[in-house]
Design a protein around this motif. Structure first.
Motif, PDB file in Angstrom:
ATOM      1  N   THR A  64       0.840  -1.189   0.000  1.00  0.00           N
ATOM      2  CA  THR A  64       0.000   0.000   0.000  1.00  0.00           C
ATOM      3  C   THR A  64       0.881   1.246   0.000  1.00  0.00           C
ATOM      4  OG1 THR A  64      -1.769  -1.149   1.189  1.00  0.00           O
ATOM      5  CG2 THR A  64      -1.784   1.268   1.252  1.00  0.00           C
ATOM      6  N   ASP A 106      -0.412   7.567   2.220  1.00  0.00           N
ATOM      7  CA  ASP A 106      -1.183   8.694   1.694  1.00  0.00           C
ATOM      8  C   ASP A 106      -0.303   9.855   1.259  1.00  0.00           C
ATOM      9  OD1 ASP A 106      -3.475   7.278   2.196  1.00  0.00           O
ATOM     10  OD2 ASP A 106      -3.973   8.333   4.059  1.00  0.00           O
ATOM     11  N   ARG A 135       1.183   9.486  -2.292  1.00  0.00           N
ATOM     12  CA  ARG A 135       0.334   9.250  -3.470  1.00  0.00           C
ATOM     13  C   ARG A 135       0.366  10.386  -4.483  1.00  0.00           C
ATOM     14  NH1 ARG A 135      -4.742   5.998  -0.544  1.00  0.00           N
ATOM     15  NH2 ARG A 135      -3.396   4.264   0.179  1.00  0.00           N
ATOM     16  N   GLU A 163      -2.446   3.862  -5.421  1.00  0.00           N
ATOM     17  CA  GLU A 163      -2.709   3.473  -4.046  1.00  0.00           C
ATOM     18  C   GLU A 163      -2.029   2.181  -3.638  1.00  0.00           C
ATOM     19  OE1 GLU A 163      -6.921   3.365  -3.427  1.00  0.00           O
ATOM     20  OE2 GLU A 163      -7.213   5.466  -3.988  1.00  0.00           O
ATOM     21  N   ARG A 164      -1.702   1.333  -4.618  1.00  0.00           N
ATOM     22  CA  ARG A 164      -1.119   0.030  -4.268  1.00  0.00           C
ATOM     23  C   ARG A 164      -0.166  -0.399  -5.372  1.00  0.00           C
ATOM     24  NH1 ARG A 164      -4.138  -5.225  -1.895  1.00  0.00           N
ATOM     25  NH2 ARG A 164      -5.001  -3.584  -0.586  1.00  0.00           N
TER      26      ARG A 164
END
Length: 473
Positions: A454, A457, A460, A467-468
């Motif tokens: 993951t 945040d 990103r 997100e992954r």
């Protein structure tokens, strides 16, 4: 470098500090050498005074018609001049010996630094956050990276040997994102000025930040002062001189031997070193300068590759990318006055901690003991991040205050208004933080049971909203 005047006044304190670092006493040896130097300077000063007096007497003797006396004085001045020249050579040798001995002395730890032999004696200062509850057996970063097909040690080994890694695809972008996030944080919110420094530095720069002479084996020599084309042109020019061509034609010398001769005649080339950390060029930006106090503190940061031979770490961390010959790091350097450097250490450490807080990583801060602290440091905080795959805390940042230790080697000073004599600046350095180790920490702490990762945040926006990494499509 330590001040010899301080050593003369505090011999017991020096030897106590050296003992705390596991080093033998040195005060008496240094004081004797310094006394020899001072006694010799007194002899030189007396000779110079007598030469000046005799020179004046020569004019008087000539003026009075005493030519015999004048000649005697001329002979005396000539003899004194020869003695002074010889004495100045000895002075240079004594100075060089004293400087070499001082250059190998580590810095004096501050009073609150814990006494100890190694990392087992370090003092935990604070623990931040909690270990992640993954709910499955955590994998190490290299297991995750190889399974994703984005971390390639085998190909890197064929290209460059051990302790190198190739990152590909989204993992390569993730590492770049981490570096960009950190440099943006330090410049936009922490008040550091971004610098793009040289990666190759000269001997005196390495000496200034204390990598030389003691730690040469941990460094990579990158290049020589003279470019290859210039050197080649010089050699060809000498080989085609008429005298050398005649020697070749007559068979007096072979071409190979003549090349060897020319190389011996070539001037010595200064070595260039690949930086082990951006601390070296950033700190040396103030070498041989005198700043005004209103320019302090000076806060600098850089995101650069770093190069270390890891000569003393054979057999340690051979799996994965924890200990590499080449890695990226965001470095923070502060140049302060002598009153605010300890406060600046706390501030700098907090800036490094903020990186981990925003990444959502659990970590602890430890104060290094006397036996584990770096050569130039007076006090050091290490930040150790939790790695679930290793089930261990590992260093990700080290922040140190060096006092005026590096400044004395660099000749870096600042002027206080109303004072005639400038003072030496104080220097600090810290990782803000090591990019590769931050990548490892993100991979291991944000791993999922299916082997995907993951994206935190805060990273990103640097990953185009991804997100992954990996896992089911």
């Amino acid at each position: 470098m330590l001040d010899i005047k301080w050593i003369r006044d505090n011999p017991a304190k020096l030897d106590e500090a050296l003992a705390a670092r596991g080093a033998p006493p040195a005060a008496m040896d240094l004081i004797k050498l310094d006394e020899r130097r001072r006694d010799h300077l007194k002899v030189l000063q007396d000779l110079q005074s007598r030469r000046n007096e005799a020179s004046k007497e020569i004019g008087k003797a000539k003026g009075s018609g005493d030519h015999e006396r004048a000649q005697s004085l001329i002979d005396e001045v000539a003899s004194i001049k020869a003695s002074i020249q010889s004495g100045e050579d000895l002075e240079r040798r004594i100075d060089a010996e004293l400087e070499e001995k001082l250059a190998r002395l580590p810095n004096i730890p501050l009073a609150d630094v814990p006494q100890g032999a190694d990392e087992a004696d370090n003092l935990e200062v604070r623990l931040i956050g909690e270990k992640p509850a993954l709910g499955f057996d955590a994998k190490e970063h290299y297991e995750l990276g190889e399974a994703l097909g984005m971390m390639d040690f085998e190909t890197a080994g064929r290209i460059s040997g051990s302790r190198f890694t190739i990152l590909r695809g989204q993992l390569a972008r993730l590492e770049r994102a981490i570096g960009q996030f950190m440099i943006d944080l330090h410049t936009n919110e922490h008040g550091y000025e971004e610098v793009q420094p040289p990666l190759l530095v000269r001997n005196d720069a390495m000496y200034g930040t204390s990598q030389l002479p003691k730690f040469g084996e941990d460094l990579f020599i990158g290049a020589s002062m003279t470019g290859r084309s210039e050197q080649t042109n010089r050699i060809l020019g000498e080989l085609t001189s008429e005298a050398d061509l005649e020697r070749l034609k007559s068979g007096e010398v072979s071409f190979q031997d003549l090349v060897a001769e020319v190389l011996e005649r070539a001037p010595t080339e200064e070595e260039y070193w690949l930086i082990p950390t951006a601390e070296v060029p950033l700190t040396n930006m103030v070498r041989e300068t005198t700043l005004t106090q209103d320019r302090l503190p000076m806060r600098l940061t850089a995101l650069t590759p770093c190069f270390r031979s890891e000569a003393g770490s054979a057999g340690r961390d051979t799996r994965g990318m924890l200990r590499q010959h080449q890695f990226d790091k965001v470095e923070m350097v502060s140049i302060t006055d002598d009153q605010t450097s300890l406060d600046e250490l706390e501030r700098m450490t907090g800036c490094a901690e903020e990186v981990l807080k925003r990444l959502g990583l659990h970590y602890r801060v430890v104060m290094l003991c006397t036996g584990d602290m770096g050569f130039a440091a007076r006090k050091t905080y290490d930040i150790e991040v939790w790695l679930p795959g290793q089930k261990a805390y590992r260093e990700i940042s080290s922040c140190s205050v060096c006092g005026d230790f590096q400044a004395r080697r660099m000749g870096a000073r600042y002027k206080v208004e109303g004072e005639k004599q400038p003072r030496f600046v104080h220097t600090l350095n810290g990782s803000g933080v090591a990019v590769g180790r931050a990548l490892i920490a993100v991979m291991e702490n944000y791993q999922n049971e299916d082997g995907s990762i993951t994206v935190p945040d805060v990273l990103r926006p640097y990953m185009g909203g991804l997100e992954r990494i990996g896992g089911p499509s």
